[in-house]
Design a protein around this motif. Sequence first.
Motif, PDB file in Angstrom:
ATOM      1  N   LYS A  96      31.888  62.453  59.666  1.00 28.67           N
ATOM      2  CA  LYS A  96      32.152  63.035  58.358  1.00 28.67           C
ATOM      3  C   LYS A  96      33.257  62.223  57.692  1.00 28.67           C
ATOM      4  O   LYS A  96      33.979  61.526  58.423  1.00 28.67           O
ATOM      5  N   PHE A 125      34.020  70.645  63.672  1.00 36.21           N
ATOM      6  CA  PHE A 125      34.922  71.804  63.688  1.00 36.21           C
ATOM      7  C   PHE A 125      34.200  73.087  64.092  1.00 36.21           C
ATOM      8  O   PHE A 125      34.767  73.936  64.755  1.00 36.21           O
ATOM      9  N   VAL A 159      49.543  64.106  58.634  1.00 36.00           N
ATOM     10  CA  VAL A 159      48.292  63.444  59.035  1.00 36.00           C
ATOM     11  C   VAL A 159      48.292  61.974  58.629  1.00 36.00           C
ATOM     12  O   VAL A 159      47.456  61.192  59.090  1.00 36.00           O
ATOM     13  N   ASP A 176      38.331  65.418  53.102  1.00 39.34           N
ATOM     14  CA  ASP A 176      38.630  65.083  54.499  1.00 39.34           C
ATOM     15  C   ASP A 176      38.659  66.304  55.416  1.00 39.34           C
ATOM     16  O   ASP A 176      38.110  66.275  56.512  1.00 39.34           O
TER      17      ASP A 176
HETATM   18  O1  89V Z   1      39.264  66.030  60.989  1.00 41.34           O
HETATM   19  C1  89V Z   1      39.645  65.138  60.289  1.00 41.34           C
HETATM   20  O2  89V Z   1      38.846  64.524  59.642  1.00 41.34           O
HETATM   21  C2  89V Z   1      41.079  64.658  60.271  1.00 41.34           C
HETATM   22  C3  89V Z   1      42.139  65.693  60.194  1.00 41.34           C
HETATM   23  C4  89V Z   1      41.962  66.868  61.117  1.00 41.34           C
HETATM   24  C5  89V Z   1      43.493  65.092  60.442  1.00 41.34           C
HETATM   25  O3  89V Z   1      42.120  66.134  58.873  1.00 41.34           O
HETATM   26  O4  89V Z   1      41.235  63.759  59.228  1.00 41.34           O
END
Ligand code: 89V
Length: 344
Positions: A96, A125, A159, A176
């Motif tokens: 992603k 996620f 980040v 993001d």
């Molecule tokens: O998941 C991501 O794409 C990461 C973060 C968790 C740091 O936002 O860029």
Amino acid sequence: MKELRGGLIGCGYFAVNQLHGWRDARGAAIVAICDRDPERLRIVGDQFGIERRYADAAEMLRTESLDFVDIATTVQTHRQLVELAASHRVPVICQKPFALSLSDARAMVAACEKAGVPLMVHENFRWQSPIQAVKRIIEAGDIGTPFFGRISFRSGYDVFSGQPYLATGKRFIIEDLGIHILDIARFLLGDVETLTARTRRVNPHIAGEDVATMLLQHEDGAASVVDCSYATRLPVEPFPETLVEIDGDEGTIRLGQGYRLQVHGRGGTVTRDVSPPLLPWASRPWHNIQESVALIEQHWSDCLRDGREPETSGADNLKTFALVEAAYKSAADGNTVRLRELLG
Ligand code: 89V
Ligand code: NAD
């Protein structure tokens, strides 16, 4: 069982987690790696003992006999690399954010469909074990029919030190991070009819928005708030926890900070710790994300072997990606966006 042979393209910051995950995966392994940066290729190749190394993805695909490729580059190269894999009829996983635009994402899905190869977006996620626990409770009917949700990611974590490119893009938190949280909202409450968003940039040292507040009307009737911030200073930093509140007509679910899950429903009130395991190669606070990488990779390997469509296939991810596009559109013109108009 013959092991599936994978090639990984892009040996940067996050790919190291992906390679650890592949090392643990049953039935699949990464046999070749590619990066246009020779130093990254050397460091990562040596760390994981992978001898077959390429500076050019086209050469890797011409030379190696691969069962899949795993694209771990940043978004600018995703379309080109997915289409390259499709042209070699090699199944493909793409990190992603899937693409730079919805039209690119559609073209990538179409290229893989035409070539007859599976395509999965590495949208990990929803695979986090605390999020899976929430999903199981909803599915079991313990809180009845959900009518409200809040999916929240608020943090002050830096980040930018690990991913400096995040400070430079015109788009930041929705593209993001919000993309993951919007995907969790879809995963828990279903597809979305309308979305309204407001954004802000609080941190003066970055180019994009670092706060986004979104209101979603889901097709099944629930409404949800998806709120994301990298400008939120809390006494105990929650990164990278996604907090969840779901209200149903027979009870409630609360996934609170510290991976504390409370369910109040048909079975009374139960509170438990749903902390993700700390895998041997993982480190806090990233272990939650790292576990989800291993789980989505195992899912891909199982799906590829069984001929099943992965949960976050390219076609599925168009609906998550459309939420990102809708959020930027709504934030820019102040209006509510109908997803049907974006998705057709
Ligand atoms: O998941 C991501 O794409 C990461 C973060 C968790 C740091 O936002 O860029
Ligand atoms: P990075 O810049 O550290 O690494 C990208 C690597 O790809 C670099 O080493 C670069 O040299 C290489 N590369 C770029 N184009 C190439 C090409 N055409 N051929 C070969 N190599 C090429 O980036 P990163 O922080 O590792 O992020 C990579 C992707 O992972 C991004 O899309 C990011 O959003 C995503 N990401 C996902 C998660 C998650 O939890 N799913 C977490 C962090 C990052």
